[in-house]
Design a protein around this motif. Structure first.
Motif, PDB file in Angstrom:
ATOM      1  N   GLN A  43       0.850  -1.203   0.103  1.00  0.00           N
ATOM      2  CA  GLN A  43       0.027   0.049  -0.148  1.00  0.00           C
ATOM      3  C   GLN A  43       1.056   1.303  -0.024  1.00  0.00           C
ATOM      4  N   PRO A  44       0.286   2.300  -0.265  1.00  0.00           N
ATOM      5  CA  PRO A  44       0.938   3.557  -0.443  1.00  0.00           C
ATOM      6  C   PRO A  44       1.228   3.989   1.171  1.00  0.00           C
ATOM      7  N   SER A  45       2.361   4.488   1.261  1.00  0.00           N
ATOM      8  CA  SER A  45       2.713   4.990   2.869  1.00  0.00           C
ATOM      9  C   SER A  45       3.426   6.404   2.733  1.00  0.00           C
ATOM     10  N   GLY A  46       3.400   6.829   4.059  1.00  0.00           N
ATOM     11  CA  GLY A  46       4.296   7.918   4.375  1.00  0.00           C
ATOM     12  C   GLY A  46       4.681   7.947   5.666  1.00  0.00           C
ATOM     13  N   THR A  47       5.610   9.041   6.080  1.00  0.00           N
ATOM     14  CA  THR A  47       6.007   8.830   7.394  1.00  0.00           C
ATOM     15  C   THR A  47       5.855  10.469   8.013  1.00  0.00           C
ATOM     16  N   VAL A  81      -2.495  29.318   0.293  1.00  0.00           N
ATOM     17  CA  VAL A  81      -2.029  28.045   0.204  1.00  0.00           C
ATOM     18  C   VAL A  81      -2.874  27.009   0.103  1.00  0.00           C
ATOM     19  N   CYS A  82      -2.347  26.124  -0.869  1.00  0.00           N
ATOM     20  CA  CYS A  82      -3.286  24.831  -1.063  1.00  0.00           C
ATOM     21  C   CYS A  82      -2.602  23.393  -0.716  1.00  0.00           C
ATOM     22  N   GLY A  83      -3.457  22.713  -0.754  1.00  0.00           N
ATOM     23  CA  GLY A  83      -2.850  21.048  -0.521  1.00  0.00           C
ATOM     24  C   GLY A  83      -2.582  20.969   0.798  1.00  0.00           C
ATOM     25  N   LEU A  84      -1.620  20.186   1.176  1.00  0.00           N
ATOM     26  CA  LEU A  84      -1.301  19.853   2.732  1.00  0.00           C
ATOM     27  C   LEU A  84       0.274  19.963   2.898  1.00  0.00           C
ATOM     28  N   ALA A  85       1.038  19.994   1.716  1.00  0.00           N
ATOM     29  CA  ALA A  85       2.522  20.415   1.984  1.00  0.00           C
ATOM     30  C   ALA A  85       2.821  21.394   2.717  1.00  0.00           C
ATOM     31  N   GLY A  86       3.880  21.445   3.325  1.00  0.00           N
ATOM     32  CA  GLY A  86       4.463  22.625   4.183  1.00  0.00           C
ATOM     33  C   GLY A  86       3.531  23.244   5.112  1.00  0.00           C
ATOM     34  N   ILE A  87       2.895  22.505   5.684  1.00  0.00           N
ATOM     35  CA  ILE A  87       1.769  23.231   6.643  1.00  0.00           C
ATOM     36  C   ILE A  87       2.122  22.232   8.212  1.00  0.00           C
ATOM     37  N   ARG A  88       2.130  22.991   9.064  1.00  0.00           N
ATOM     38  CA  ARG A  88       2.575  22.257  10.448  1.00  0.00           C
ATOM     39  C   ARG A  88       1.830  23.358  11.399  1.00  0.00           C
ATOM     40  N   VAL A  89       1.016  22.150  12.193  1.00  0.00           N
ATOM     41  CA  VAL A  89       0.172  22.923  13.216  1.00  0.00           C
ATOM     42  C   VAL A  89       0.710  22.433  14.668  1.00  0.00           C
ATOM     43  N   ALA A 149       4.833  15.991   7.824  1.00  0.00           N
ATOM     44  CA  ALA A 149       5.818  14.996   6.973  1.00  0.00           C
ATOM     45  C   ALA A 149       7.033  15.115   7.394  1.00  0.00           C
ATOM     46  N   ALA A 150       7.466  13.795   7.422  1.00  0.00           N
ATOM     47  CA  ALA A 150       9.258  13.766   7.870  1.00  0.00           C
ATOM     48  C   ALA A 150      10.095  14.450   7.140  1.00  0.00           C
ATOM     49  N   VAL A 151       9.628  14.230   5.765  1.00  0.00           N
ATOM     50  CA  VAL A 151      10.458  15.012   4.622  1.00  0.00           C
ATOM     51  C   VAL A 151       9.744  16.363   4.697  1.00  0.00           C
ATOM     52  N   GLU A 152      10.592  17.489   4.736  1.00  0.00           N
ATOM     53  CA  GLU A 152       9.784  18.806   4.580  1.00  0.00           C
ATOM     54  C   GLU A 152       9.785  19.371   3.280  1.00  0.00           C
ATOM     55  N   GLU A 153       8.731  19.709   2.947  1.00  0.00           N
ATOM     56  CA  GLU A 153       8.381  20.529   1.637  1.00  0.00           C
ATOM     57  C   GLU A 153       8.004  21.835   1.698  1.00  0.00           C
TER      58      GLU A 153
END
Lengths: 406, 406, 406, 406
Positions: free
Chosen positions: B6-10, B151-159, B80-84
């Protein structure tokens, strides 16, 4: 207009028919039940003090409907224009009544025996009327015995509804609807005045209270009422006594420190420990005498000689040795304790409040305090206009009340 | 365990993950949404002061589900563990956002632009994030203009979710559930302490109040709070001002004499007369200056220089000249008035309370007082653990509070 | 009995004075306000169909009290035995009335001009009466203009309270108190019958609904009512339209999947996305026409040509382009939409329900459905006996109602 | 971090510590009670299936505080790292325990005797643990007898809290908060599924119901559940049976015709007549056998062989011959009937619902249906995560449920 072809009867009512809304109620009832009426005579009270008098001819489609309609009019104060004696039948077995027994309301009632109207004693709702040598009195079905002479049917029964008294100081106050959007301080002042008046008149005040009295911090204020002589009897259940003992012994209520407002370690076991400690001491009174309990609602009542009646329920923990586990006995003890009280104040307990409401005659005023408007409405609905509801926090209410009565 | 196929992310999260129940929330969410997780690393805070740090591998059945899941984890502090860098799109028309715009929570948020994490200003829920020359800030959809960079999508957002702070004096108090079976006096003492602390810290206190403040007799006590400097801004609607004016002019509230607790003749017209009188005088402030209003909530606020913002609603009578009839303008005025407040106290008004809740960042504590537990629950549900609910009578609450702060 | 030495006046009332409890109300009011009365004449309706007629002498301690008392009796149908013309004064500035203006109730009203009694048009509560060339009509204070001729004082005003009609099929039903301990199915059958009767009589039905309609799963059932022709106008706020669009677009309500009863990933953003999508499409009607919205309450109403009026409030997200943000305009649009309706059904919205209640004349029946008895009570209290309250779940209510009307 | 100078102890906990929020609870508790902790070891479950294991050093200001803290941690699954045997003391008198007795929770519990951990039987809250020849079991204080061997103190006691099972289909559903703003139909479908699963698993379903079942028109739908085999035992009070008999005999409930929704003549006496008729017949079962009762809840249960246990209360009318008037006996009969049930459904009765909640082990799920959210909250608060609350009308709920299960 009554149909000429239908069975009909004539009834009479008199009193403050307009202010007490009896006139409206009578006419409404006839129409609601499919009957018709004709006003034969109506003499209106010209001033607020004068009685009105109504003579009304009523018809219904058949005899059964007419009987049912006439029966329904009794609690509104209507009685047959032609007076008959009450019909009395003998109970044929213990604890049950003849099927056609008359079931009472909580209003003042008279029965006609041998041509004379006599008052019914021990008035309460949902009872049978038993004719004794001494007269007539209300008796619960379960207390009937084979051979008892029970009033049956509707003949010879007269009910005198409580009239609302417009001249009473608290008239408007008593008529208020339940609302949480009220100034509680004004209501408390009224209740304090009622309490003083009742005591000044030599009558007793009964409190009916649930454990919320303790949870909401009302204990010190209730203690002041007891010391001030404003509590003549306390009717409650197991839970109030348990949480009161828990508070006296551990300074918690349901394990919550009432000063800090936070749970304390092991607190959830405090109420079971409290039960065990009081029971080891031999019950509430013994625990007070031996110094095990040295503060709280129970302590104050025992010290002041205020009788406490604790009725059991299926949700009880323990129970305490003092709790009456048989509910028939508990009802009898409640009823005895309420004999002749002049005012009842119910604090956050629907269960015991309804129990008490079932026993009271209509002329004893009841104050019901609860933060849940549904409880206040439910208690008020059961009675008549005798119930004053107050939607507020019980702890703050007692704080204010003790201040007003100080 | 994530499926290999399955697709995965960290993702990574750190902070008081356990006490703030974030760890539970993160794991629950993954399972609820049909995903799977594997803990790659977890360093627990050994003591109450230390942070914990989690590295988590997450899988989901397909890419869309994974994206949705990762999005849902953002408010729980996962990033995301990998920052964008954040994806920024330009709005193509006024008052609407690109479809995939990121809709904010009320938690502290950062966006990553050009490799740097920057704080988002004017944090509030349900807004878009607009990147400006000065940085990034929350902006309501209706305030977007064509050309805005969103700002769109989820990348580069931290709460950064608010952490519950176990060492704070009011920790346990803040965690309490809503209940009417509490000792209100203890809660009032806590709230009084919070108010003193907020003022001592140089921050402001906002009150949000409905007309029940007047009906329940709270006016004199609220006046004492104003005079004591505990009210920095008052947010309300037309009704509070109308009933306050009615009380100041006629000594009634909805036509009821608050001392006697009974209606007075012609009282049902008092509120309309009050509106007419205040409007003739040119509005609330003018009525105070000219002596038309010489007591009450409005009078005290005007005299003390406390700003009042009255938002209109469809049920308003009048309205008063001061009432802001356009609700977009009213929201903007509310939001401006709430800028930087340290504490908000909501008294019996679900409408304005929810309005205020929508605007506040998660770190401003809110006290909500209402006799209806459903209102308290509803307000508490909207926010986070920031809301303290108190089920009690507003008049008695203010009486107690003014006493505690005297 | 009136004091000979006190100022006194004589009033007349006629109609169903007993069944409508007007007689009781009149006498109570005199005593409550410290006056006294003497019945000069009382002709009772002998049957249910006949009117009663009362002539009453009233005294009060001073002229001011007498005036106030006579004023308070007007809504109960009392008018001066000696007829005078109404006093008309000219407004001296926009948006305010002369101080002594007569503030209306929602009951049928007549004013006497030049010796003739004429009906007041556009009856609603809390308005002034303006005399025009064409006659007289209710006008809100804010709609008054300098030069308007405004009725002042009490002379020449006559109110005809709605009489309760004992012969109406739903008489007893309409008289019921609010209770959650009722069989809802029986009540729904009555309401369905009322709806059919209203439609059969050629009158319109207005629904006033909050977003709970969507949350509780009522959308498909409401859709059937629209298709069945039982919804002539829908009055609501921004939230209903937003959550309806959210449900139509994402199958969630507040982010909760209504079939599964559980939250879906990212669901908390759905309502903001829904707002953005509808606004991008150019509003609700445009979104339906372009196929963006293809199901739901808004879709059904647009397709069926049912007008929708959305009033803004301070808690609104967005708002949608269709939401009327100025509440004065929203009230005017509501009032126009309600012109001549025969029945109003309020579903779980206290805010809009009160707004509507303020505008309606007393003779339009209102059904109020809410799971919170306090809301039902509050709406019922505002009106007269015209309001029927039903304490139940809105989703299940609509399910039952659509079934009954199928 | 624990103070070196303070008394300290080490505890161990293992299981689904994170999802069940035990980890948060443990840390919170230590801080709330003024203690300090140090995590000596924490092995996190890497996936949803794996257990976590915590070893924690705890300190407190003094020995008493430490003991109290360790005690409070037991229900959260913490036990001493160093294992000891339980301390057993002999009761010195009937009906009371040694003062330091261990009071149980409703969670699975083990005691260590002679070096072996054994399960405690008949698990329920607020009991003592008695060591018998056969092992150990919960026993209420009132059932203790002099000579019983009672577990005291905290040593040798281990509690295994129910873990929430994220993989269970109804996980999210079970975690839902109480709200009236839900789609009831979705919840009913879940409950129907739970009922089928419980029956398929060979376990029994207990219903606990109040008279609102009758008032709201639920009788025919409940009858279908009985006939469908979904009711294995019915726990209730006197009122349900009385109003059910009233409905069967007179087609009224509290004197109200359930089809018409209106009171019938003489209806207020129906419930007393019903009591008299059933008691004359010799009780409920006899009344069914002799044909006196030929429909209704009691009729269906008797015919289907479903045991009915009626517990008395102080507000009872009558009572019926079947009502158990001694509440200690009633509790024992309830407890016996609940032995081994797999699901409990509580319909609008706080009194009996709390009674049942007191007796159930934590692993039996409870569904609580009431239109009053406060009742649902109160019942849910007492238990653990085992309670599902549903705020809706009981009559409509049963209608839906019978449909789903047909």
């Amino acid at each position: 207009m009554p149909h000429a072809a239908q069975p009909s009867g004539t009834v009479v009512a008199e009193g403050h028919l307009i202010d007490s809304q009896l006139l409206t109620g009578i006419f409404d009832l006839v129409i609601e039940r499919g009957g018709a009426f004709e006003v034969l005579a109506f003499a209106i009270g010209r001033t607020n003090d004068e009685f009105s008098r109504l003579t009304l001819k009523i018809s219904a489609p058949d005899e059964a409907a007419l009987t049912s309609l006439l029966e329904a009019l009794i609690p509104l104060g209507c009685h047959a224009a032609v007076e008959e004696n009450a019909v009395v039948r003998v109970a044929d077995r213990d604890r049950t009544a003849p099927e056609e027994f008359y079931s009472t309301t909580n209003q003042r009632t008279q029965v006609r025996l041998d041509g004379r109207w006599i008052d019914v004693g021990r008035q309460r709702m949902d009872a049978a009327i038993v004719v004794t040598e001494a007269g007539a009195e209300c008796r619960k079905l379960r207390d009937l015995r084979s051979g008892d002479r029970v009033v049956c049917g509707l003949a010879g029964i007269r009910v005198m509804p409580e009239f609302r008294d417009r001249d009473r100081a608290d008239f408007a106050f008593m008529s208020n609807d339940v609302s949480s959007e009220r100034r509680v301080e004004a209501s408390v002042a009224r209740i304090a005045r009622m309490m003083r008046d009742v005591k000044a008149g030599g009558r007793r005040i009964a409190f009916v209270a649930g454990p919320v009295l303790v949870h909401t911090g009302g204990v010190p204020y209730f203690a002041r009422l007891v010391r001030g002589g404003f509590v003549d009897v306390l009717l409650s259940g197991n839970a109030l006594a348990v949480h009161d003992a828990e508070f006296a012994l551990f300074n918690t209520s349901l394990g919550v420190d009432l000063d800090a407002g936070t749970p304390v370690a092991g607190g959830h076991r405090h109420h079971m420990r409290a039960i065990n400690i009081v029971n080891r001491a031999g019950g509430v009174a013994a625990a007070v005498r031996s110094g095990v309990l040295s503060s709280g609602v129970m302590f104050e009542c025992v010290r002041a000689g205020v009788p406490i009646v604790l009725a059991g329920s299926v949700r009880d923990d323990g129970p305490l040795a003092d709790t009456i586990t048989d509910i028939v006995e508990a009802q009898d003890r409640y009823a005895a304790a309420l004999e002749g009280v002049g005012l009842v104040i119910v604090l956050s307990t629907m269960l015991h409040g309804i129990g008490v409401g079932n026993m009271l005659p209509a002329w004893v005023p009841v104050v019901c305090v609860d933060i849940n408007p549904a409880v206040v409405t439910k208690l008020a609905d059961r009675g008549s206009s005798q119930t004053i509801g107050l939607v507020t926090d019980v702890g703050l209410f007692l704080h204010q009340l003790a201040g007003q009565l100080a």
